[in-house]
Structures are given as C-alpha cells and as structure tokens.
Write a protein that holds these residues in place. Structure first.
Motif, short mmCIF file in Angstrom:
data_model
loop_
_atom_site.label_atom_id
_atom_site.label_comp_id
_atom_site.label_asym_id
_atom_site.label_seq_id
_atom_site.Cartn_x
_atom_site.Cartn_y
_atom_site.Cartn_z
N ALA A 390 55.08 84.77 75.93
CA ALA A 390 55.71 83.55 76.42
C ALA A 390 54.73 82.39 76.46
O ALA A 390 55.08 81.23 76.14
CB ALA A 390 56.29 83.80 77.81
N THR A 393 54.07 80.74 72.94
CA THR A 393 55.17 79.92 72.41
C THR A 393 55.78 79.00 73.45
O THR A 393 56.72 78.26 73.15
CB THR A 393 56.27 80.83 71.86
N ASP A 395 57.63 79.81 75.93
CA ASP A 395 59.04 80.24 75.95
C ASP A 395 59.46 80.48 77.40
O ASP A 395 59.13 81.51 78.00
CB ASP A 395 59.20 81.51 75.12
N LYS A 397 62.49 80.98 78.57
CA LYS A 397 63.49 82.04 78.70
C LYS A 397 62.85 83.43 78.74
O LYS A 397 63.28 84.30 79.50
CB LYS A 397 64.49 81.95 77.54
#
Length: 661
Positions: A390, A393, A395, A397
C-alpha cells in the motif's frame, strides 16, 4: 439349596447371554478397532448460509469428534466457540441442529435473516478446528465449553447442501467392549455350570439310593451279650454255632465273630448293609459302654434269669439345617459365586468409568483470549506484507484492509500529502517490517476483541512500535487501529499477562482514563505552565511537540497579516485501557488538535507550500486559517499505591486537514 443354586444359575445364564450378545454387537458392529461410534450419512440442507449445531449437543468433553461432509459445492467444516459462531452468523439465515437421536435422527430449526454473502470462513482464525483446503472433514478432541459445528459453502454463499456423518472416538472403547464380551462368556459358563452340575449330582445320588439298602441301627440300642448254650452231647456242642445272633434265627452267625481254627468254617451271614451302615454298626457308640466282655469269652458267672428290660426308643439326634455340613458347603459356594460376580462388576465399573465422558463444567460466560500467539504473529506478518504494498502505490483501499481508525485516518492523510508533494512517487516510504513481536492477548467474552503488540522496526532501530489490533466482529479482519513509536530509551510495560479492566481495577488507578485524556488535552493546550503539567512525565516526543508549537506560534504571530494564534487540543473517542501484570494501566487515546490563525482585518492569507497545500492550495482566506491534526498517544496510569506521575510513552501527530474562512 439346590433350588437356590438352580435359580442363581438361571439368572447368571440369562445375564451372561445378554452381556455376550451386547459385547459382541458393540465391539464388532457399533465400534470396531478404531474405537469410533459413527452415524451413517445424513442429508443436511439449508436455504441460508450455514448448518450449525446448537452448543447443547456438545455438552460433554473428552472424546474425539469426527465430522465429514460432501456436497455438490466446495464445503467448509469448522468448529468454533459459540460466542464466535453466534457473532459470525448474527442476523443471517441459517439452520440450527437442536436435537440428536441415535443413530441418525436430527431435529432442526430454520432461523430467518439476511442471505448476503459472508466473509469466507477459511480466512478467519478463530476456528478451533477446520477442514483443510480441498478437504471436507475435521477431527477435534472435544473441549469443555460451548462449541458449535458449522457446515457451510467454502465461499460463504447461501444454499448449503451436504451429506454429513458424525463420529465419536472414545479411548479404549473397543477394549471395553471386548472385556464385556469376555465377562459375559464367563458369567454364562458359570450359570450353566451351576445349573447342570447340580442336576448331575442329584442323578448320581438317586442312583446310589436305588442300588444301596442300609439296615438302620438304633442309636441307643445295645448289642446283646451272647451266651453259649448247653448241649447234652459233644457232637451237638461241636456243630452248634459259636455265637447266636438272634433267638429267632439260630442259624445266623455274627459277622464280627473271630475266625477260630475249627474243623468247619464259620458260616457268614449274608451282607445286606452298605458300607456306611457297616461303619455305623462297628462304632463303639452303637456297641455301648456295657459291652465290655468279649464275645468269645465264657461268662464269668451265671447271672440269675431276669425279666428283659424294656428300653424306650431314643429319637435320633436332629441337627439344624443351617449347621449341617451340606448347608455350610452350599452357603460357601453361594458366597464365592457372589464374591466372583462382585469382583467382576467392580472390574467392569472401574474400566468403564472413563467411557462416559464428563459433562461440561464451565459455568462462567464464554470467553477466550483475543488471539493465539501463532495467529497474532500471522496477523503482524500479513500487515508487513500488505502495508508495504500500500505504501509503494499509496493505495488507501488496500490500507483499509489492514488498518482501522485512527491509524487509517493518519495513513490516508499521508497518502494525500504524498501525492501532492511527490507526484512522481520518488519519495515513497521504503519497505519496513515490525520485528520480534511480543503479544499481549487479553480475554474477551464479546466483540470487538483486541490484542497489543510491542515490536521492533526494521528501518528504525532507535524506536519500537506499540500498537493495538482490533477485530470488530467475528467476520471482520484484524485491523491495526492504534500505533505509536516510542524511542528505545522509554521503558515500556510488559504486555505479557495483559487483561481488560473491570471496575475494581479502575478504582485502584491514580486517575480514570477518560479524565487523563482531558487533563492531557488541557496540558498540551496550556503548555508547560498549565496546572495539569505536574500530573505527567512527558516523553521526548511530547516535549518536542511543545517546542515546535511554541516556535510556530511566535513565527506566525510575527507575520503582519496574522493577528493571533491559538492551539487547542480535545480528546477524540474513547480511550483503550489494558491492565498490566503490575496493576498499572496501559492506555491508548486519541487527541484532535486545531492550530488556528486569525487574519488581520483587511488582509488575506493562503498556503503556498507545505503539507497544508494538499488540502487547501492557493485559496485566499480573509478571517481565519486552520490546520487540523490527529494525535495518537500511549501512556501509563500508575496505581494509587505507587504515587507516581502519569508517564506519557509517545505522542505521534499527523496533519489530516487544512482550510479557513
């Protein structure tokens, strides 16, 4: 006693026959060498999400439970504590087994609810036993407590259909069945022996009675003294018998007459007495004390003739039945038989007492540690892997699958700032991991459940990570909700033996956690001169934060377009409290901070650089500017008896917003 023996033999024969048949059926049909009693396959179906056994069906512990299922879809078979299963299926449609009647009759109850897909059961770690991937069977030693057997589709979807069989493996059961079989054979043989042996003895006794005739001899009768008779001639004297037995039978000669060397043999009387009668006839008691003269001696004097005395018949001596030797022998045989049966019953009872599993004895509400050591380490390892992905990137979510608030809020805000200040992604976080985790897993009786981890940090050797993982319900994953990074110089409490507090634990603390949160917020708002400052021992991170805010206030106030600056802290959410083995409280709490700048009238202000531009860039404000921070704090509240100040372990801020008016 013959009747008693036959009756006892008949009863033993029947009992032995029943035990033999029961032992043979149990050993070679119901149980078998694997010591397992199994039910045939039974179709169990549900339009809902699972087929679940009621905890009352597993009300004994000790044996090993085997459950096997087969169906058209991939199935999951699991066993879990009732508090987990009940929470996992709460509000969902499912079928519950509420009754079992051997060998394969089940009573079911359909519970209504939603049919939305559940978290795949194989991804949850609270099962005490579960089928392996590709397998549809489970083996589990039954434990004391409330447990449920669950059969459901492996993907958590509704409409379950399965052929299910159950088996219970009891230690030594096959051997006990063989023991019952052997005992039944022995009792059967003993009963037959008692019956037919007595009949044979009775036949022999009857045969002896038919072939033997005894001449009864009165007990008190005397043998008459034999007197030689006078004869006129010597020939008559020679031919006359030496002794007369009876005046009515002169030709009879006593069988006890000594053999004299006479020219003619002494004729013997025919033998009509049995050996026992002869023995009684020879007994001195029958001859009498007065028969002192030998039969072959002449009389010492001629006694005058006297009328014969009439002797009264003497009744034979009567012996009570209970004192007779025959009765004593029979009674002894009965006692030995009873002792043998009692010993056998005691042996069977002793060896069979372990067959009936003990009833569950746990009366306290269901509770368990939040997680096992192995499962906690697996949670930390999974976090290390997904958190690095995570971070690489940014990220949000993916982070939401491993983190919860307030940690997730800080992480997502950091991703927003990173995308603003490092759009090319050249300054992403380097991969790191939490190392050597120490686990503190308190007992919980309901959800949510939490455990504490103290670990090292691979890319920050001078710090440690202290965090709380939480599971909101039985179907949700473990999420890292609280995370701080105290320096190694700060002494951290031991997480071993950590527990959740009750009212008595809280009463022993120097201050209540909610009160401490308010006092800490007042202390940070007022600075080092605040009255609450004396309650705390600040950590290096707290001292650094206070210095930073003091510098910012001075610099911002010096700006011509800023009229004044205020900095306010407030508690956010409920503190999480854990009692350590020393009796102190380890508390995790969250504080919100608003750093407010008032703009001079007639002026405007805006952010042109820095982290605040991620939330408000090049927007002009004429009244106020504000920056919002979220702080995670870990501290230790000592017991009243210690008299120490509250120790702040770490405070970790993150800018989560900015704006103005």
């Amino acid at each position: 006693m013959r009747f008693a023996r036959i009756t006892l033999g008949l009863l033993l024969t029947l009992a032995g026959l029943v035990a033999t048949v029961a032992g043979a059926v149990a050993a070679f049909w119901l149980v078998g060498p694997d010591n397992t009693i199994s039910t045939p396959d039974r179709e169990l179906a549900s339009t809902g999400l699972a087929v679940v056994s009621a905890p009352t069906l597993l009300d004994r512990h000790g044996p090993t439970l085997h459950v096997t299922a087969s169906g058209a879809k991939p199935l999951f078979v699991g066993i879990g504590q009732d508090l987990d299963v009940r929470n996992y299926l709460a509000g969902s449609a499912h079928t519950r087994l509420i009754r079992f009647e051997p060998p394969a009759t089940f009573g079911t109850q359909d519970l209504r609810g939603r049919s939305s897909k559940l978290t795949p059961p194989g991804s949850l770690d609270w099962w005490v036993a579960q089928s392996a991937p590709g397998s549809q069977s489970v083996t589990w030693p039954i434990q004391d407590g409330r447990y449920d057997v669950v059969v459901m589709n492996a993907d958590g979807s509704p409409a379950v259909g399965a052929q299910v069989s159950f088996g219970v493996q009891v230690h030594r059961l096959f051997g006990i069945c063989l023991l019952v079989l052997g005992a039944g054979v022995l009792v059967l043989a003993l009963g037959l022996t008692l019956m037919f042996r007595r009949r044979k003895a009775a036949v022999v006794a009857a045969a002896d009675a038919e072939t033997t005739t005894e001449i009864p001899v009165p007990v008190a009768a005397r043998i008459p003294v034999l007197v030689p008779t006078a004869s006129s001639t010597s020939e008559a004297q020679e031919n006359a018998p030496a002794y007369r037995v009876s005046p009515f039978a002169p030709e009879r000669v006593s069988p006890f007459a000594p053999v004299r060397p006479e020219p003619k043999p002494v004729p013997a009387a025919p033998m009509f007495m049995s050996a026992a009668a002869v023995a009684r006839a020879k007994s001195p008691a029958l001859i009498g004390a007065g028969a002192s003269q030998r039969y072959d001696e002449p009389p010492l004097y001629d006694a005058p003739a006297q009328p014969a005395e009439r002797t009264e018949p003497v009744e034979p001596e009567t012996v009570p039945l209970a004192a007779s030797p025959e009765f004593e022998k029979s009674d002894e045989a009965v006692r030995r038989t009873a002792a043998l049966l009692a010993s056998g019953a005691l042996l069977l009872t002793t060896t069979s007492c372990g067959l009936m599993p003990p009833k569950n004895s746990l009366t306290a509400p269901d509770s368990r540690p939040a997680v096992t050591l192995a499962d906690a380490q697996a949670v930390v390892q999974r976090y290390n892997q997904l958190n690095n992905q995570a971070n690489q990137t940014r990220d949000a979510k993916l982070s939401a699958t491993i983190e919860g608030n307030p940690t997730l809020a800080q992480t997502q805000a950091g991703f927003v700032i990173g995308r603003k200040l490092d759009a090319a992604g050249k300054d992403v976080s380097k991969p790191f991991s939490y190392t050597d985790p120490e686990i503190g897993a308190p007992q919980f009786a309901s959800y949510p459940m939490r455990f504490v981890v103290s670990s090292g940090i691979s890319n920050a050797p001078g710090n440690r990570q202290l965090g709380v993982w939480q599971r909101e319900n039985a179907g949700s994953p473990w999420l890292l909700t609280h995370s701080v990074y105290p320096p190694k110089g700060v002494a951290l409490p031991s997480v071993d033996g950590m527990r959740t507090p009750d009212s008595s634990d809280l009463d022993k603390l120097q201050s209540q956690p909610a009160t401490v949160a308010k006092d800490l917020a007042a202390y940070l708002t007022g600075g080092e001169s605040a009255p609450q400052a004396k309650l705390f021992t600040p950590s290096p991170s707290l001292s650094s934060l206070q210095k930073l805010r003091a510098t910012s206030k001075a610099n911002d106030t010096a700006e011509p377009y800023i009229a004044s600056v205020t900095d306010a802290f407030l508690p956010s959410g409920e503190p999480l409290t854990f009692i350590t083995s020393s009796g102190d409280a380890l508390v995790f709490l969250t504080l919100s901070e608003q750093y407010l700048q008032r703009v001079e009238p007639g002026s405007n202000a805006y952010w042109t650089s820095g982290e605040a531009t991620a939330f408000s860039s090049m927007v002009k404000y004429t009244q106020t500017l504000h920056q919002d921070y979220l702080h995670q704090v870990a501290l230790v509240i000592p017991a009243k008896s210690a008299g120490n100040a509250i120790q702040v372990l770490s405070i970790d801020p993150q800018l989560i917003g900015a704006g103005g008016q």
